[in-house]
Design a protein around this motif. Structure first.
Motif, PDB file in Angstrom:
ATOM      1  N   GLU A   1       0.837  -1.194   0.000  1.00  0.00           N
ATOM      2  CA  GLU A   1       0.000   0.000   0.000  1.00  0.00           C
ATOM      3  C   GLU A   1       0.874   1.247   0.000  1.00  0.00           C
ATOM      4  OE1 GLU A   1      -3.281  -0.096   2.675  1.00  0.00           O
ATOM      5  OE2 GLU A   1      -4.185   1.660   1.725  1.00  0.00           O
ATOM      6  N   ILE A   2       0.540   2.197  -0.857  1.00  0.00           N
ATOM      7  CA  ILE A   2       1.294   3.448  -0.911  1.00  0.00           C
ATOM      8  C   ILE A   2       0.748   4.328   0.223  1.00  0.00           C
ATOM      9  CG2 ILE A   2       2.022   5.367  -2.376  1.00  0.00           C
ATOM     10  CD1 ILE A   2       1.229   3.660  -4.826  1.00  0.00           C
ATOM     11  N   PRO A   3       1.622   4.723   1.164  1.00  0.00           N
ATOM     12  CA  PRO A   3       1.126   5.422   2.349  1.00  0.00           C
ATOM     13  C   PRO A   3       0.431   6.737   2.001  1.00  0.00           C
ATOM     14  CG  PRO A   3       3.446   4.813   2.595  1.00  0.00           C
ATOM     15  CD  PRO A   3       3.078   4.556   1.172  1.00  0.00           C
ATOM     16  N   ASN A   4      -0.543   7.092   2.811  1.00  0.00           N
ATOM     17  CA  ASN A   4      -1.247   8.377   2.726  1.00  0.00           C
ATOM     18  C   ASN A   4      -1.830   8.675   1.346  1.00  0.00           C
ATOM     19  OD1 ASN A   4      -0.269   8.828   5.372  1.00  0.00           O
ATOM     20  ND2 ASN A   4       1.681   9.519   4.487  1.00  0.00           N
ATOM     21  N   THR A   5      -2.411   7.676   0.730  1.00  0.00           N
ATOM     22  CA  THR A   5      -2.985   7.928  -0.590  1.00  0.00           C
ATOM     23  C   THR A   5      -4.480   7.622  -0.642  1.00  0.00           C
ATOM     24  OG1 THR A   5      -2.314   5.724  -1.268  1.00  0.00           O
ATOM     25  CG2 THR A   5      -0.880   7.537  -1.929  1.00  0.00           C
ATOM     26  N   GLU A   6      -5.071   7.149   0.441  1.00  0.00           N
ATOM     27  CA  GLU A   6      -6.490   6.757   0.405  1.00  0.00           C
ATOM     28  C   GLU A   6      -7.360   7.876  -0.153  1.00  0.00           C
ATOM     29  OE1 GLU A   6      -7.821   5.498   4.216  1.00  0.00           O
ATOM     30  OE2 GLU A   6      -6.820   3.545   4.066  1.00  0.00           O
ATOM     31  N   PHE A   7      -8.422   7.463  -0.824  1.00  0.00           N
ATOM     32  CA  PHE A   7      -9.338   8.450  -1.410  1.00  0.00           C
ATOM     33  C   PHE A   7     -10.759   8.015  -1.084  1.00  0.00           C
ATOM     34  CE2 PHE A   7     -12.098   9.922  -4.861  1.00  0.00           C
ATOM     35  CZ  PHE A   7     -11.754  11.270  -4.951  1.00  0.00           C
ATOM     36  N   GLU A   8     -11.567   8.937  -0.574  1.00  0.00           N
ATOM     37  CA  GLU A   8     -12.936   8.579  -0.218  1.00  0.00           C
ATOM     38  C   GLU A   8     -13.878   8.827  -1.385  1.00  0.00           C
ATOM     39  OE1 GLU A   8     -14.592  10.095   3.576  1.00  0.00           O
ATOM     40  OE2 GLU A   8     -16.440  10.269   2.397  1.00  0.00           O
ATOM     41  N   SER A   9     -14.611   7.793  -1.754  1.00  0.00           N
ATOM     42  CA  SER A   9     -15.528   7.913  -2.881  1.00  0.00           C
ATOM     43  C   SER A   9     -16.875   7.290  -2.526  1.00  0.00           C
ATOM     44  CB  SER A   9     -14.914   7.246  -4.118  1.00  0.00           C
ATOM     45  OG  SER A   9     -15.702   7.490  -5.254  1.00  0.00           O
ATOM     46  N   ILE A  10     -17.709   7.106  -3.526  1.00  0.00           N
ATOM     47  CA  ILE A  10     -19.019   6.470  -3.298  1.00  0.00           C
ATOM     48  C   ILE A  10     -19.294   5.457  -4.409  1.00  0.00           C
ATOM     49  CG2 ILE A  10     -20.087   8.439  -2.114  1.00  0.00           C
ATOM     50  CD1 ILE A  10     -21.450   9.113  -4.836  1.00  0.00           C
ATOM     51  N   ILE A  11     -20.240   4.567  -4.132  1.00  0.00           N
ATOM     52  CA  ILE A  11     -20.736   3.672  -5.175  1.00  0.00           C
ATOM     53  C   ILE A  11     -21.563   4.511  -6.150  1.00  0.00           C
ATOM     54  CG2 ILE A  11     -22.247   1.724  -5.718  1.00  0.00           C
ATOM     55  CD1 ILE A  11     -20.114   0.639  -4.041  1.00  0.00           C
ATOM     56  N   PHE A  12     -21.134   4.583  -7.356  1.00  0.00           N
ATOM     57  CA  PHE A  12     -21.887   5.263  -8.413  1.00  0.00           C
ATOM     58  C   PHE A  12     -21.113   5.112  -9.726  1.00  0.00           C
ATOM     59  CE2 PHE A  12     -23.173   8.608 -11.259  1.00  0.00           C
ATOM     60  CZ  PHE A  12     -24.535   8.512 -11.175  1.00  0.00           C
ATOM     61  N   PRO A  13     -21.780   4.724 -10.849  1.00  0.00           N
ATOM     62  CA  PRO A  13     -23.230   4.573 -10.948  1.00  0.00           C
ATOM     63  C   PRO A  13     -23.744   3.252 -10.328  1.00  0.00           C
ATOM     64  CG  PRO A  13     -22.192   4.482 -13.117  1.00  0.00           C
ATOM     65  CD  PRO A  13     -21.112   4.724 -12.136  1.00  0.00           C
ATOM     66  N   PHE A  14     -23.679   2.158 -10.953  1.00  0.00           N
ATOM     67  CA  PHE A  14     -24.271   0.933 -10.415  1.00  0.00           C
ATOM     68  C   PHE A  14     -23.143  -0.066 -10.196  1.00  0.00           C
ATOM     69  CE2 PHE A  14     -26.443  -3.154 -10.797  1.00  0.00           C
ATOM     70  CZ  PHE A  14     -27.587  -2.952 -10.040  1.00  0.00           C
ATOM     71  N   ALA A  15     -22.837  -0.369  -8.915  1.00  0.00           N
ATOM     72  CA  ALA A  15     -21.786  -1.335  -8.589  1.00  0.00           C
ATOM     73  C   ALA A  15     -20.407  -0.886  -9.084  1.00  0.00           C
ATOM     74  CB  ALA A  15     -22.122  -2.725  -9.134  1.00  0.00           C
ATOM     75  N   VAL A  16     -20.237   0.412  -9.287  1.00  0.00           N
ATOM     76  CA  VAL A  16     -18.956   0.934  -9.767  1.00  0.00           C
ATOM     77  C   VAL A  16     -18.477   2.029  -8.818  1.00  0.00           C
ATOM     78  CG1 VAL A  16     -17.823   2.209 -11.648  1.00  0.00           C
ATOM     79  CG2 VAL A  16     -19.502   0.436 -12.182  1.00  0.00           C
ATOM     80  N   VAL A  17     -17.152   2.098  -8.625  1.00  0.00           N
ATOM     81  CA  VAL A  17     -16.570   3.156  -7.800  1.00  0.00           C
ATOM     82  C   VAL A  17     -15.520   3.888  -8.637  1.00  0.00           C
ATOM     83  CG1 VAL A  17     -15.227   3.658  -5.722  1.00  0.00           C
ATOM     84  CG2 VAL A  17     -16.952   1.838  -5.691  1.00  0.00           C
ATOM     85  N   ASN A  18     -15.603   5.200  -8.653  1.00  0.00           N
ATOM     86  CA  ASN A  18     -14.595   6.006  -9.347  1.00  0.00           C
ATOM     87  C   ASN A  18     -13.620   6.560  -8.312  1.00  0.00           C
ATOM     88  OD1 ASN A  18     -15.369   6.306 -12.346  1.00  0.00           O
ATOM     89  ND2 ASN A  18     -17.301   6.436 -11.229  1.00  0.00           N
ATOM     90  N   CYS A  19     -12.351   6.572  -8.678  1.00  0.00           N
ATOM     91  CA  CYS A  19     -11.314   7.014  -7.746  1.00  0.00           C
ATOM     92  C   CYS A  19     -10.400   8.009  -8.459  1.00  0.00           C
ATOM     93  CB  CYS A  19     -10.459   5.834  -7.287  1.00  0.00           C
ATOM     94  SG  CYS A  19     -11.401   4.463  -6.579  1.00  0.00           S
ATOM     95  N   ALA A  20      -9.739   8.857  -7.664  1.00  0.00           N
ATOM     96  CA  ALA A  20      -8.759   9.785  -8.229  1.00  0.00           C
ATOM     97  C   ALA A  20      -7.465   9.022  -8.525  1.00  0.00           C
ATOM     98  CB  ALA A  20      -8.488  10.906  -7.243  1.00  0.00           C
TER      99      ALA A  20
END
Ligand SMILES: *[C@@H]1O[C@H](CO)[C@@H](O)[C@H](O)[C@H]1NC(C)=O
Ligand SMILES: *[C@@H]1O[C@H](CO)[C@@H](O)[C@H](O)[C@H]1NC(C)=O
Ligand SMILES: *[C@@H]1O[C@H](CO)[C@@H](O)[C@H](O)[C@H]1NC(C)=O
Ligand SMILES: *[C@@H]1O[C@H](CO)[C@@H](O)[C@H](O)[C@H]1NC(C)=O
Ligand SMILES: *[C@@H]1O[C@H](CO)[C@@H](O)[C@H](O)[C@H]1NC(C)=O
Ligand SMILES: *[C@@H]1O[C@H](CO)[C@@H](O)[C@H](O)[C@H]1NC(C)=O
Length: 457
Positions: free
Chosen positions: A118-137
């Motif tokens: 795991e690359i430290p301090n990189t977590e990104f908070e996202s949501i489920i959207f659209p359907f069963a998919v998560v978009n991340c930075a």
């Protein structure tokens, strides 16, 4: 083994062992201390960190909208990751976390380097959207990605998956096809080959398959087309009987898989084929469309499919010809707009639904194609005990076969590929050592002499 031979053999081993020890004497390394090899190589394209993902503001607004809550629905499957794609401006992770009720739920994206650390301090908070998919930075040097549900401790053990490169400057394919719904227990191989070859005639060069529930026999088709570089198949691990929501899962997986990979994507089910007036080239037609075209919809004609598909190919072309759907079924309804189907532009729609985009970009326009230029032929079953098999009540049908030249070309291609996939690849008996032929016979295998005579059947 003969005792003389075994003596020679063990002395040989001893000699090898002595030589080995004398030449390579090394300190033993305790297995547990072995670590993944050190430094990662960083590609220039992956030296990108972004603090947002594509359309984030809009996606959060859409994802948290109350309208999803109204569509509450059971979703028996837990969170597993299917695939991840890295685009120029975001990363998308497709999952099995289906169900409208879950749309908008908080998810954490976690990033890992080439050593799966795991690359430290990189977590990104996202949501489920659209359907069963998560978009991340995006995160520089991330090679693998995982997701975690903040309110489910056990989700920390979800293993990271590699990110598939999709940051192409231009899509690699002009016309791709999402071919859907591989579940249920009917034989599918022939419909898959027919559909692939039918759309290849129109100019499709890439097919996206989501294999959910298929037999080993049917899946040989996926393997074959994957090897030719004509398709990408993703296999879903299932411990649940698929329900209708897997249709949306398949379409959204395909939407992200095709984005930045194919410029235009046809969204059809296995029993649906796009037909285009032979006076025009479909790909040329696509080239003439305004740049803000988000979707192109087609009317649908239903074709009565009276029997189940052929189960297996038995090296018999006559039998195959009798079972080709596009020759066997000619009872066709009028072309109607009740449930149109179509082609989408992945850059201008945001999520797929059964028949059209669930969410279109506000800038996108939709074009309806005149039924005499193009339409969808839907080979819909009337076999008893299948979904809505009584559809024919209320429909009028007439005799309308496929265009003769198109049908001949399709037949030629289907014969060729079915034989490539399923014809037994027999060896020439001359290739086997003479004394091995007896073994071959005992094992019940067969081979064929160059003069055509076969050993065994
Ligand atoms: C990793 O890179 C550093 C800096 O270039 C170097 O000193 C180190 O020896 C490398 N480690 C491995 C295992 O290659
Ligand atoms: C989504 O992002 C694209 C590319 O940046 C942009 O052209 C489009 O207008 C955005 N759409 C919405 C709804 O935010
Ligand atoms: C990728 O992103 C960069 C910076 O955001 C932009 O300049 C470039 O045009 C983008 N390329 C594509 C193919 O979208
Ligand atoms: C091939 O199939 C046809 C039609 O089903 C059948 O009449 C014929 O006997 C079959 N040939 C062989 C060699 O099995
Ligand atoms: C359907 O039409 C085609 C083309 O005219 C023909 O070859 C075929 O035999 C027809 N099928 C049936 C079952 O009548
Ligand atoms: C074909 O060749 C094999 C091997 O040489 C031989 O046993 C067989 O009799 C031949 N068959 C014919 C019809 O000549």
């Amino acid at each position: 083994m003969d005792s003389r031979i075994s003596l020679v053999f063990s002395s040989l081993l001893l000699v090898c062992f002595l030589i080995h020890v004398s030449v390579y004497s090394i300190e033993p390394i305790p297995t547990l201390s072995i670590k993944a090899p050190g430094n990662c190589t960083y590609e220039a394209w992956n030296d990108v960190t972004q603090h947002t993902f594509r359309n984030e503001t809009k996606y959060r607004k859409w994802g948290l909208s109350k309208k999803w809550q109204l569509k509450q629905s059971v979703s028996p499957v837990g969170l597993t990751l299917i695939s991840a794609f890295v685009y120029n401006d975001s990363i998308s992770v497709t999952t099995t976390f289906i169900g409208y009720k879950r749309v908008g739920r908080k998810v954490i994206c976690r990033y890992f380097d080439c050593n799966r650390e795991e690359i430290p301090n990189t977590e990104f908070e996202s949501i489920i959207f659209p359907f069963a998919v998560v978009n991340c930075a995006r995160r520089a040097h991330a090679k693998y990605i995982s997701l975690m549900l903040p309110d489910e401790q056990s989700s920390k053990s979800i293993q990271p998956i590699p990110m598939t490169f999709r940051a192409f400057a231009e899509p690699l394919h002009e016309f791709g096809v999402c071919l859907g719904q591989f579940y249920g227990d009917t034989a599918k191989w022939l419909e898959i080959v027919e559909s692939v070859e039918s759309h290849r005639i129109l100019g499709a060069t890439m097919f996206y398959f989501v294999s959910i529930e298929v037999t080993m026999y049917d899946s040989q088709v996926f393997t074959y087309y994957d090897r030719l570089g004509l398709s990408e198949t993703v296999h879903i691990l299932m411990d649940h009987k698929p329900n209708y929501q897997f249709h949306e899962l398949q379409q959204n997986e395909c939407y992200y898989r095709s984005r930045q990979h194919s410029k235009w994507v046809l969204n059809v089910d296995l029993d649906e084929r796009l037909m285009f007036n032979k006076k025009y080239s479909f790909v040329n037609f696509l080239r003439t469309l305004p740049a803000n075209t988000g979707e192109i919809t087609f009317s649908v004609a239903r074709v009565v499919k009276r029997e189940n598909n052929m189960e297996k190919y038995e090296n018999n072309q006559t039998q195959l010809e009798e079972n080709l759907l596009f020759l066997k079924y000619n009872e066709t309804s009028d072309r109607g707009w009740g449930v149109p189907k179509g082609v989408f532009n992945p850059n201008l729609v945001h999520s797929l639904f059964y028949h059209f985009a669930r969410l279109r970009d506000p800038s996108a326009i939709v074009l309806n194609v005149l039924p005499n230029i193009g339409y969808i032929r839907h080979y819909r079953t009337v076999v008893a005990n299948t979904v809505a098999s009584n559809w024919l009540e209320g429909y009028k049908v007439h005799n309308e076969p496929l265009d003769h030249d198109f049908a001949e070309e399709l037949k030629r291609r289907v014969f060729l590929e079915v034989a490539n996939i399923y014809n037994k690849k027999e060896m020439k008996c001359e290739d086997a050592a003479v004394e091995k032929l007896e073994n071959l016979k005992m094992d019940g295998d067969s081979c064929v002499w160059k003069n055509g005579t076969r050993i065994n059947k």
